[in-house]
Design a protein around this motif. Structure first.
Motif, PDB file in Angstrom:
ATOM      1  N   TYR A 146       0.664  -1.236   0.042  1.00 39.44           N
ATOM      2  CA  TYR A 146      -0.036   0.003   0.106  1.00 39.44           C
ATOM      3  C   TYR A 146       0.670   1.167   0.119  1.00 39.44           C
ATOM      4  CZ  TYR A 146      -3.522  -3.557   0.786  1.00 39.44           C
ATOM      5  OH  TYR A 146      -4.297  -4.643   0.601  1.00 39.44           O
ATOM      6  N   GLY A 147       2.102   1.204  -0.192  1.00 38.57           N
ATOM      7  CA  GLY A 147       2.890   2.208  -0.087  1.00 38.57           C
ATOM      8  C   GLY A 147       2.691   2.749  -1.690  1.00 38.57           C
ATOM      9  N   GLN A 148       2.732   1.877  -2.704  1.00 38.02           N
ATOM     10  CA  GLN A 148       2.385   2.049  -3.961  1.00 38.02           C
ATOM     11  C   GLN A 148       1.216   3.075  -4.384  1.00 38.02           C
ATOM     12  OE1 GLN A 148       4.112   0.706  -6.539  1.00 38.02           O
ATOM     13  NE2 GLN A 148       5.569  -0.248  -4.602  1.00 38.02           N
ATOM     14  N   ASN A 149       1.816   3.918  -5.452  1.00 39.67           N
ATOM     15  CA  ASN A 149       0.733   4.835  -5.796  1.00 39.67           C
ATOM     16  C   ASN A 149      -0.347   4.384  -6.669  1.00 39.67           C
ATOM     17  OD1 ASN A 149       3.093   4.648  -7.455  1.00 39.67           O
ATOM     18  ND2 ASN A 149       2.014   6.193  -8.685  1.00 39.67           N
ATOM     19  N   PHE A 150      -1.353   5.372  -6.775  1.00 35.78           N
ATOM     20  CA  PHE A 150      -2.288   5.258  -7.902  1.00 35.78           C
ATOM     21  C   PHE A 150      -1.644   5.589  -9.207  1.00 35.78           C
ATOM     22  CE2 PHE A 150      -5.085   4.699  -4.562  1.00 35.78           C
ATOM     23  CZ  PHE A 150      -6.333   5.498  -4.795  1.00 35.78           C
TER      24      PHE A 150
END
Lengths: 116, 110
Positions: free
Chosen positions: A100-104
């Motif tokens: 969930y550190g990944q961006n949109f």
């Protein structure tokens, strides 16, 4: 890498009518989330609706609903009973699950005008 | 709840000047992000943070720096402003999935 495409740069609809905004995406992931965000002239980014890829049922929020076709990698937004306040830019966005550190990843947007 | 607060809302910088865009959230979210939105475009990630003391580069980090000393604050620093940094900047926070965005900062570099 994931990509999100919105093929309609601009659309217009008469007040009280129904409009559908298109979004397609490309991913090899199986666990992901899809979103529609609305950006009115105020510039605020407002979450409209969210879909988890593992859910087969299409998400619905009042006048807003999606048609999620996982195999076709399509995620369209339907706005029913369009209102003047729906005038805005609409962005489709993809988010990979699990990290969930990944961006949109955002699409380029569709400018929707609701006409009186 | 204030949500995500960004300051300032507007700023004009001269080429070569520096400034810090402030971002504060009061939702105790671990994840925070900085995006830029160029005219007619979607958002591109500049930097993100998964918790206090941890930051990482996004897609377009050049010309920017960030820090995350507390859970609440995630300032974005522009050093030696350039015209290419003219944009609208959004801060966002997230508990896990789904962002809350700030109202944006419109920055013009002249």
């Amino acid at each position: 890498a994931q990509t999100v495409t919105q093929s309609q740069p601009e659309m217009s609809v008469q007040e009280a009518e129904t409009v559908t905004l298109s979004c397609t995406y490309d991913t090899s992931e199986n666990n992901y989330y899809l979103f529609w965000y609305k950006q009115p002239p105020s510039r605020q980014m407002i979450l409209v609706i969210r879909q988890e890829a593992y859910k087969q049922q299409n998400a619905t929020e009042n006048r807003f609903s999606v048609n999620f076709q996982k195999a076709a990698k399509s995620f369209s937004l339907k706005i029913s009973d369009s209102q003047l306040g729906d005038t805005a830019m609409y962005f489709c966005a993809f988010m990979k699950g699990g990290n969930y550190g990944q961006n949109f990843v955002f699409g380029p947007g569709t400018r929707l005008s609701v006409l009186p | 709840n204030a949500g995500v607060t960004q300051t300032p809302k507007f700023r004009i910088l001269k080429i070569g000047q520096s400034m810090t865009l402030q971002c504060t959230q009061d939702m105790n979210h671990n994840y925070m992000y900085w995006y830029r939105q160029d005219p007619g475009m979607g958002l591109k990630l500049i930097y993100y943070s998964v918790g206090a003391g941890i930051t990482d580069k996004g897609e377009v980090p050049n010309g920017y720096n960030v820090s995350r000393s507390t859970t609440e604050d995630f300032p974005l620093r522009l050093e030696l402003a350039a015209p290419s940094q003219t944009s609208v900047y959004f801060c966002a926070s997230s508990p896990v999935v789904g962002y809350t965005f700030g109202s944006g900062t419109r920055l013009t570099v002249v």
